[in-house]
Enzyme design. Sequence first.
Site, mmCIF file in Angstrom:
data_model
loop_
_atom_site.group_PDB
_atom_site.id
_atom_site.type_symbol
_atom_site.label_atom_id
_atom_site.label_comp_id
_atom_site.label_asym_id
_atom_site.label_seq_id
_atom_site.Cartn_x
_atom_site.Cartn_y
_atom_site.Cartn_z
ATOM 1 N N ARG A 39 0.860 -1.196 0.000
ATOM 2 C CA ARG A 39 0.000 0.000 0.000
ATOM 3 C C ARG A 39 0.885 1.231 0.000
ATOM 4 O O ARG A 39 1.701 1.415 0.901
ATOM 5 C CB ARG A 39 -0.903 -0.038 1.237
ATOM 6 C CG ARG A 39 -1.871 1.128 1.372
ATOM 7 C CD ARG A 39 -2.801 0.852 2.555
ATOM 8 N NE ARG A 39 -3.806 1.872 2.754
ATOM 9 C CZ ARG A 39 -3.660 2.927 3.556
ATOM 10 N NH1 ARG A 39 -2.535 3.093 4.236
ATOM 11 N NH2 ARG A 39 -4.642 3.803 3.689
ATOM 12 N N SER A 107 -12.539 -2.913 -0.176
ATOM 13 C CA SER A 107 -12.758 -2.312 1.146
ATOM 14 C C SER A 107 -14.194 -1.852 1.291
ATOM 15 O O SER A 107 -14.736 -1.226 0.371
ATOM 16 C CB SER A 107 -11.900 -1.049 1.310
ATOM 17 O OG SER A 107 -10.580 -1.376 1.600
ATOM 18 N N LYS A 136 -4.458 5.364 9.122
ATOM 19 C CA LYS A 136 -5.078 5.854 7.892
ATOM 20 C C LYS A 136 -5.437 7.318 8.066
ATOM 21 O O LYS A 136 -6.098 7.688 9.037
ATOM 22 C CB LYS A 136 -6.339 5.031 7.608
ATOM 23 C CG LYS A 136 -6.909 5.259 6.228
ATOM 24 C CD LYS A 136 -8.127 4.381 5.971
ATOM 25 C CE LYS A 136 -8.594 4.563 4.536
ATOM 26 N NZ LYS A 136 -9.775 3.756 4.241
#
Length: 206
Positions: A39, A107, A136
């Site tokens: 990611r 997601s 996040k």
Amino acid sequence: MQFDLPRVYPITDTLLSGLSHAEQVKRLVSGGATLIQLREKRAASRQFYGDAKAALTTRDSNVRLIINDRTDIALALKADGVHLGQSDIPVEAARRLLGEKAIIGVSTHDLAQVELAGRMPVNYVAFGPVFETATKGNPDRVVGLNALREARAILSSLPLVAIGGITIANAPAVFAAGADSVATIATLLSDPSRIAENTRRFLKVT
Ligand code: TZP
Ligand code: MG
């Protein structure tokens, strides 16, 4: 589209770990991880491409690497799959590009999204954040364990990955609520010298 989802699904983070994706993969794999998501939210495409390529080139045959967001990079590098968010290209489009054998996950952040995801050509659905997360930027609302139980019921046998604030301490409750796997960042990466050790410890409690 069945695939064997491991109980722990680490996600890389270069800012948190201070390490390249390839080096994080190496350490996570030496701790026993077999499914890892790369990611990258900051680096230029060219840089991420090169780092992901290095990770994929040195990959063991028993390790699968999934690219977050970037179907183009997954396709170009023949990665094992892609993980898509709610604003990425549609799952059906990624499936057309990557083919039947690719692992595609999506997601979701509320139960309406879970309902829709359950009818898509995905291999797993991720749901969260289950708990508060500092990892996040601008996270969605915490969903909690009760909603996770409802997501489990909605998806029936489709693999469910829980994400957001999951640690060795709270993972048993997350599995008890019906998650098949837990996706984690900070708990495995925040001490880069202990990535392999923490991965091993986490796998032991699952
Ligand atoms: N999506 C929902 S929460 C999250 C992502 C990428 C971050 C998870 O990181 P951590 O450190 O395991 O809470
Ligand atoms: Mg995304």
